[in-house]
Structure formats: structure tokens, C-alpha cells
Motif scaffolding. Sequence first.
Motif, mmCIF file in Angstrom:
data_model
loop_
_atom_site.group_PDB
_atom_site.id
_atom_site.type_symbol
_atom_site.label_atom_id
_atom_site.label_comp_id
_atom_site.label_asym_id
_atom_site.label_seq_id
_atom_site.Cartn_x
_atom_site.Cartn_y
_atom_site.Cartn_z
ATOM 1 N N ASN A 1 0.845 -1.179 0.000
ATOM 2 C CA ASN A 1 0.000 0.000 0.000
ATOM 3 C C ASN A 1 0.884 1.234 0.000
ATOM 4 N N PHE A 2 0.959 1.930 -1.157
ATOM 5 C CA PHE A 2 1.854 3.066 -1.255
ATOM 6 C C PHE A 2 1.118 4.393 -1.140
ATOM 7 N N LEU A 3 -0.167 4.350 -0.740
ATOM 8 C CA LEU A 3 -0.947 5.573 -0.641
ATOM 9 C C LEU A 3 -1.282 5.924 0.802
ATOM 10 N N SER A 4 -0.693 5.223 1.767
ATOM 11 C CA SER A 4 -1.110 5.367 3.154
ATOM 12 C C SER A 4 -0.873 6.777 3.702
ATOM 13 N N ASP A 5 0.097 7.512 3.151
ATOM 14 C CA ASP A 5 0.419 8.834 3.670
ATOM 15 C C ASP A 5 -0.371 9.948 2.977
ATOM 16 N N TYR A 6 -1.172 9.606 2.000
ATOM 17 C CA TYR A 6 -1.890 10.633 1.235
ATOM 18 C C TYR A 6 -3.274 10.848 1.836
ATOM 19 N N GLN A 7 -3.630 12.093 2.053
ATOM 20 C CA GLN A 7 -4.952 12.447 2.532
ATOM 21 C C GLN A 7 -5.643 13.303 1.487
ATOM 22 N N LEU A 8 -6.736 12.807 0.953
ATOM 23 C CA LEU A 8 -7.490 13.575 -0.032
ATOM 24 C C LEU A 8 -8.071 14.808 0.647
ATOM 25 N N PRO A 9 -7.741 15.995 0.166
ATOM 26 C CA PRO A 9 -8.208 17.212 0.852
ATOM 27 C C PRO A 9 -9.713 17.407 0.718
ATOM 28 N N ASP A 10 -10.291 17.952 1.753
ATOM 29 C CA ASP A 10 -11.689 18.359 1.719
ATOM 30 C C ASP A 10 -11.733 19.748 1.105
ATOM 31 N N HIS A 11 -12.173 19.823 -0.127
ATOM 32 C CA HIS A 11 -12.091 21.091 -0.853
ATOM 33 C C HIS A 11 -13.365 21.275 -1.671
ATOM 34 N N PRO A 12 -13.907 22.497 -1.727
ATOM 35 C CA PRO A 12 -15.181 22.709 -2.429
ATOM 36 C C PRO A 12 -15.135 22.448 -3.929
ATOM 37 N N GLN A 13 -13.939 22.419 -4.511
ATOM 38 C CA GLN A 13 -13.862 22.140 -5.949
ATOM 39 C C GLN A 13 -13.698 20.658 -6.250
#
Length: 236
Positions: free
Chosen positions: A2-14
Motif C-alpha cells: 500500500n503506497f498511498l497510506s500517507d496521502y490524505q485527499l483534501p476536503d475542498h469545495p472544488q
Amino acid sequence: MNFLSDYQLPDHPQIGVVSSFSGLVHTEFSGLVNALCWPRSLAGDFKEIVSKLQLGEDITEVSAEDLLALSLSEQGNTAREIILSDLRRLTGFGALPSLNLLRCYERDEELDFFSTDVYSYHVDRSPIGTDTFLCTYHGAASDMIANDQVTQKILVPEIREKLRQLHNGPEAEFEDFLQECFFDLHYQAQPDAQPINLGNGHLWRLAVDHPQQEVLPCVHRAPIENEGEYRLLLIC
């Protein structure tokens, strides 16, 4: 792996978030939303695939046949099946996906005050209704930026004046000149802007400037590549 564990998808209005490929392609852009993401935590060794592909030029298109010809470990094969599945999904939807192994893109250094290469914040334009799909499986990932955090470069007074001097033609033809040379597609970040990295493995759909578009096109850019590392990018 799992190479995405450090990525956080931002909460963004766009940014709109979906949970499937069907949601990605069938959800309409509306309001401020001009980027849709299908966030994925992918298993598999994509680095192994990159290490076994042959880079012919700075940008080398990789076919499904090229992938299938690779001798891979179990983790490498898992990654390959994910890529092939993405290619099939997008092709089945009617898109024309391209899998690219990248050392770098060509730089535009003709003008010292204005770059029109993909490392510059820009929007995509099309004469027909379409969207941009992309997924970075390995290497540095692209950035997007909020439309209210950028300024169209042709509206910056000192840049506009230099472009007018470059045009050196009738004022009535100046706006056409800006479009024909793609200057109007490029933006500069405001001092307090906060770019959003698109991360690895997530499949994105970005709004394009076209005649039927009802939202602002998504402003994005290619990343500066990591030293000694190739990118593996699906785009269409």
C-alpha cells in the motif's frame, strides 16, 4: 503493498469524491466542483513495472502489449492488472487513454516572461465536450489549484504589455492572438495559494474548457519530476 497510506485527499469545495468508476464518469460537474476523484489505495508494485519498461524518448507510450510482455513478480502482476483494468474501463467508456512512461516533458523556453508548457498552471481546452482523466501510478503526481487562488497570466498588466509588444499588430486582433498562441490558458498562483497534490493511484476527472462546459475548467500542472525517477501516468 500500500503506497498511498500517507496521502490524505483534501476536503475542498472544488473536489467531488466518488466511490466507483461509474460514479467518476457519470457524476456531473456543478457549482464549484470541477474535479472528481475516485480515491484508491492500490496494491501492487508499480515501481517494478517502471524498472522493466524501456524508455525510448523523454515520453514513451506504453501499450497493453508492452505490459503483458513483462516478466513480473506477484506484486508486479497485481499492479499490471490494475493498469490494464483502468485502460479497459476508460476505453469502454469511449475515451482514448494513453499510458506514458515519462522522464520529463518538453520545456517552453522561447519567452523569458511566459511559459506555455505543462509545468505551468493551465487549463485544458477542447472544441467538443470532453474531460481530462489522469492517474499517476508511480513518481511525482500532478497538482491542481483553486480557481480563486490564481490569476490568468494575460490579465497581469506587465505580462499583458509584453504580450502586446510581442503581438505587434492591430489591437482588434490581440485577443485572437492570445488564444491562438494558448497564452490565455495559463495562470499564475497568488502569493497565498495552496496547491493540491493529486497523489498516486487515484483516478481523477478534471473539467475542460469547452463550449458546453457549465463550470470553470480545472487549473492544474505537471510536477517537477523527482531526481532519477520516472513517472508512470495514465492520461486521456
